[in-house]
Design a protein around this motif. Structure first.
Motif, PDB file in Angstrom:
ATOM      1  N   GLN A 129       0.971   6.268 -40.445  1.00  0.00           N
ATOM      2  CA  GLN A 129       1.517   6.436 -39.103  1.00  0.00           C
ATOM      3  C   GLN A 129       2.118   7.824 -38.914  1.00  0.00           C
ATOM      4  OE1 GLN A 129       0.985   4.210 -36.543  1.00  0.00           O
ATOM      5  NE2 GLN A 129       1.636   6.011 -35.394  1.00  0.00           N
ATOM      6  N   TRP A 130       2.772   8.320 -39.951  1.00  0.00           N
ATOM      7  CA  TRP A 130       3.372   9.656 -39.892  1.00  0.00           C
ATOM      8  C   TRP A 130       2.296  10.702 -39.612  1.00  0.00           C
ATOM      9  CZ3 TRP A 130       3.051  14.233 -42.645  1.00  0.00           C
ATOM     10  CH2 TRP A 130       4.126  15.127 -42.476  1.00  0.00           C
ATOM     11  N   ASP A 133       1.080  10.410 -36.048  1.00  0.00           N
ATOM     12  CA  ASP A 133       2.096  10.927 -35.124  1.00  0.00           C
ATOM     13  C   ASP A 133       2.097  12.447 -35.049  1.00  0.00           C
ATOM     14  OD1 ASP A 133       2.866   8.319 -34.619  1.00  0.00           O
ATOM     15  OD2 ASP A 133       4.648   8.399 -35.907  1.00  0.00           O
ATOM     16  N   HIS A 134       1.550  13.129 -36.069  1.00  0.00           N
ATOM     17  CA  HIS A 134       1.553  14.592 -36.089  1.00  0.00           C
ATOM     18  C   HIS A 134       0.306  15.227 -35.480  1.00  0.00           C
ATOM     19  CE1 HIS A 134       5.062  14.175 -38.614  1.00  0.00           C
ATOM     20  NE2 HIS A 134       5.275  15.457 -38.416  1.00  0.00           N
ATOM     21  N   ARG A 137       1.167  17.632 -32.600  1.00  0.00           N
ATOM     22  CA  ARG A 137       1.744  18.908 -33.052  1.00  0.00           C
ATOM     23  C   ARG A 137       0.637  19.857 -33.502  1.00  0.00           C
ATOM     24  NH1 ARG A 137       5.655  18.557 -37.623  1.00  0.00           N
ATOM     25  NH2 ARG A 137       5.741  20.791 -37.287  1.00  0.00           N
TER      26      ARG A 137
END
Length: 172
Positions: A129-130, A133-134, A137
């Protein structure tokens, strides 16, 4: 020389770096994240979202790379996402000041393929998930990354093929 593999989390930098180091004489992988892990216990009173926010991380990555190259020579392959332009400028300037040539590559794929790779990763399942989520960015950083690096579209390439492409472009 340093070959810096940039790109978003989950695009294949670590796997490609191992393949690339095996193709190049006197090459070794330097995981600069270990510098961040080392600093965590010292700088835990200075909260950050990402250890790259600590100026000592950026300086120590440069110094460590320079020391390693002075000691053993050869090529360092650094698989590290740097998505903040100012941080890249600091690192690149430090390496230039140390007289170390850098080839900067961005491993890129479209967001759908990237999400499929992350979802299918069986090694770093805790960071799934991390990593997802990036993705925004990374997308935001793409304009400056395209200016600063050689972009390799990995959508239809295996890590071995990506490593072979990079190795072929690096003078022996």
């Amino acid at each position: 020389m340093i070959i810096w593999l940039n790109g978003t989390f989950g695009v294949g930098k670590t796997t490609t770096s191992k393949e690339l180091a095996a193709l190049l004489p006197d090459a070794r992988v330097f995981d600069s994240e270990t510098v961040g892990y080392m600093l965590r216990h010292v700088l835990n009173s200075v909260p950050v979202r990402d250890f790259q926010e600590w100026p000592p991380w950026r300086g120590l990555v440069v110094e460590t790379a320079a020391q390693v190259l002075d000691f053993v020579g050869g090529v360092l392959v650094i698989p590290q996402s740097v998505l903040v332009e100012q941080y890249w400028e600091e690192i690149h300037a430090g390496l230039a000041k140390a007289g170390i040539p850098v080839r900067h590559f961005v491993l890129h794929t479209d967001p759908d393929t990237l999400a499929q790779r992350i979802e299918g990763d069986t090694v770093e399942t805790g960071a799934r998930q991390w990593r997802l989520d990036h993705i925004p960015r990374y997308q935001d950083a793409l304009p400056w990354l395209r200016r600063e690096a050689e972009v390799i579209d990995t959508t239809h390439l295996s890590p071995t093929q990506v490593a072979q492409t990079i190795a072929a472009s690096v003078p022996s």
